[in-house]
Scaffold this active site. Structure first.
Site, PDB file in Angstrom:
ATOM      1  N   GLU A  16       0.818  -1.206   0.000  1.00  0.00           N
ATOM      2  CA  GLU A  16       0.000   0.000   0.000  1.00  0.00           C
ATOM      3  C   GLU A  16       0.857   1.263   0.000  1.00  0.00           C
ATOM      4  OE1 GLU A  16      -3.274  -0.028   2.838  1.00  0.00           O
ATOM      5  OE2 GLU A  16      -3.250  -2.211   2.873  1.00  0.00           O
TER       6      GLU A  16
ATOM      7  N   CYS B 238       5.567  -6.379   9.090  1.00  0.00           N
ATOM      8  CA  CYS B 238       6.649  -5.727   9.833  1.00  0.00           C
ATOM      9  C   CYS B 238       7.031  -6.622  11.004  1.00  0.00           C
ATOM     10  CB  CYS B 238       6.152  -4.374  10.352  1.00  0.00           C
ATOM     11  SG  CYS B 238       7.418  -3.358  11.137  1.00  0.00           S
TER      12      CYS B 238
ATOM     13  N   CYS C 270      -1.658   6.929   9.321  1.00  0.00           N
ATOM     14  CA  CYS C 270      -0.505   6.309   9.959  1.00  0.00           C
ATOM     15  C   CYS C 270      -0.953   5.091  10.754  1.00  0.00           C
ATOM     16  CB  CYS C 270       0.142   7.271  10.961  1.00  0.00           C
ATOM     17  SG  CYS C 270       0.791   8.732  10.216  1.00  0.00           S
TER      18      CYS C 270
ATOM     19  N   CYS D 129      -0.068  -0.519  16.186  1.00  0.00           N
ATOM     20  CA  CYS D 129      -0.012  -0.357  14.732  1.00  0.00           C
ATOM     21  C   CYS D 129      -0.584  -1.580  14.014  1.00  0.00           C
ATOM     22  CB  CYS D 129       1.444  -0.135  14.329  1.00  0.00           C
ATOM     23  SG  CYS D 129       1.712  -0.080  12.550  1.00  0.00           S
TER      24      CYS D 129
ATOM     25  N   CYS E 156       4.813  -3.248  17.019  1.00  0.00           N
ATOM     26  CA  CYS E 156       4.337  -2.152  17.867  1.00  0.00           C
ATOM     27  C   CYS E 156       2.863  -2.407  18.190  1.00  0.00           C
ATOM     28  CB  CYS E 156       4.507  -0.810  17.166  1.00  0.00           C
ATOM     29  SG  CYS E 156       6.232  -0.411  16.828  1.00  0.00           S
TER      30      CYS E 156
ATOM     31  N   CYS F  22       3.687   8.463   0.321  1.00  0.00           N
ATOM     32  CA  CYS F  22       4.134   7.635   1.441  1.00  0.00           C
ATOM     33  C   CYS F  22       4.289   6.200   0.955  1.00  0.00           C
ATOM     34  CB  CYS F  22       3.107   7.732   2.573  1.00  0.00           C
ATOM     35  SG  CYS F  22       3.479   6.660   3.968  1.00  0.00           S
TER      36      CYS F  22
END
Ligand code: SAH
Length: 343
Positions: free
Chosen positions: A90, A110, A330, A117, A114, A103
């Site tokens: 994305e 990942c 974000c 997220c 976190c 972005c």
């Protein structure tokens, strides 16, 4: 066959030289591809027939394929690409006054986990190749209308400093004056602060954004488990070690989460931590999602937090995420993976 978007200008020069062609041919080809937008060697009219034939046998122009393009109320566009192996990548394009910031993602999923997220919740799937990072730009470019691509932020899915080799090459291609010509001052790498990888990427002198998200070690470890490996103080020590290099300041990102890190006391800890560090602070009110229990902070608390920092002469801005309504804010990227798992 080599994907053209995987190779830097230096590499192309080397390849052509080995085949007995002049190095400057690489410059011509690069300009055709990145500046004229031509992806067909037959149309590169200043090359010899011999060279065209060689190139055709060597390279292809594979790009991530746009699967969906979703428009946000705020004018941003979220792109969902499918990679060759079917995975979803994305990117978010954010136009403003004729200029656009793109972005980009650097990994699918990942490893950082976190707690707040969405991408972290997916877990790690794989690194993106150079051609998939640069390819996001090349694939989005025809959809930009009148706006000019001026800024690139590596703030999408993934941790750039955990895919260092590919990210460095992608940056080299983006910065290349004969290529995409993105100035290093308009290219930002956002990281949790993997100091070892960061050190390597930093040699390219791009803008750094470091996700702090807490000024207290225990709180940061809860939010960002990587804090056990690269603790707050190591990250700050690294930034201090950069000293004044004449370039613009490092940005610290601080996602504000209700009741976790949004009090005036937290602001005081942050000010103490950053005392004397040449920096900017970006406060990002948390974007909620169905996949984490955290809540957005009250506006009043954000304002007080910001005022505390401003009164102590920090540069502190509140960065409202864009494209939230389309899951492009974000920490919202990759939602689709979690939706699929729930079904
Ligand atoms: N891995 C890199 C880049 C991706 S995250 C990094 O961590 O910096 C980009 C930014 O979005 C980080 O500052 C991260 O803390 C923030 N973020 C993640 N989830 C968020 C959420 N739900 N709301 C607001 N910001 C979030």
């Amino acid at each position: 066959m080599i994907n053209f978007f995987d190779i830097t200008l230096r590499e192309l020069e080397g390849l052509l030289e080995n085949l007995g062609f002049k190095r400057y041919r690489a410059h011509q080809i690069y300009k055709w591809v990145y500046q004229a937008g031509v992806q067909d060697f037959d149309r590169m009219t200043n090359l010899s027939k011999d060279l065209m034939a060689t190139l055709k046998g060597m390279f292809h122009f594979g790009l991530p394929v746009i699967q969906e393009k979703v428009a946000s109320k705020d004018g941003s566009l979220k792109f969902l690409f499918s990679a060759e192996d079917g995975h979803v990548v994305e990117s978010v394009l954010m136009p403003e006054n004729g200029k656009s910031t793109l972005c980009l993602s650097t990994q699918i999923g990942c490893k950082m986990s976190c707690a707040f997220c969405v991408t972290g919740r997916i877990g790690f799937i794989r690194d993106l190749r150079v051609s998939e990072i640069v390819g996001q730009i090349m694939a989005v470019r025809p959809h930009m209308g009148d706006s000019r691509l001026t800024n690139i932020v590596l703030m999408g899915m993934g941790e750039p400093c955990d895919n260092v080799e590919n990210v460095i090459k992608a940056i080299e291609i983006m910065e290349e004056p004969l290529g995409l010509k993105i100035s290093r001052r308009r290219l930002t790498v956002s990281t949790v602060g993997l100091v070892d990888g960061l050190r390597l990427i930093d040699q390219r002198k791009v803008q750094l954004a470091i996700s702090l998200n807490a000024a207290n070690g225990q709180v940061r470890t809860k939010l960002m488990p990587i804090n056990r490996v690269y603790p707050l103080h190591d990250v700050i020590a690294y930034v201090r070690s950069l000293g004044d290099m004449g370039r613009t300041r490092v940005t610290f990102e601080y996602v504000m989460i209700k009741g976790i890190n949004d009090s005036v006391e937290d602001a005081r800890l942050l000010a103490e931590l950053l005392k004397g560090v040449k920096c900017k602070v970006n406060l990002i009110p948390y974007n909620e999602s169905p996949y984490a229990d955290f809540k957005s902070p009250a506006e009043e608390d954000v304002r007080q937090f910001q005022s505390y920092l401003l009164n102590r002469h920090f540069t502190a801005i509140v960065r409202d995420s864009r494209a939230i309504d389309v899951g492009g804010g974000c920490g919202q990227l990759g939602m689709r993976y979690l939706q699929d798992r729930r079904r």
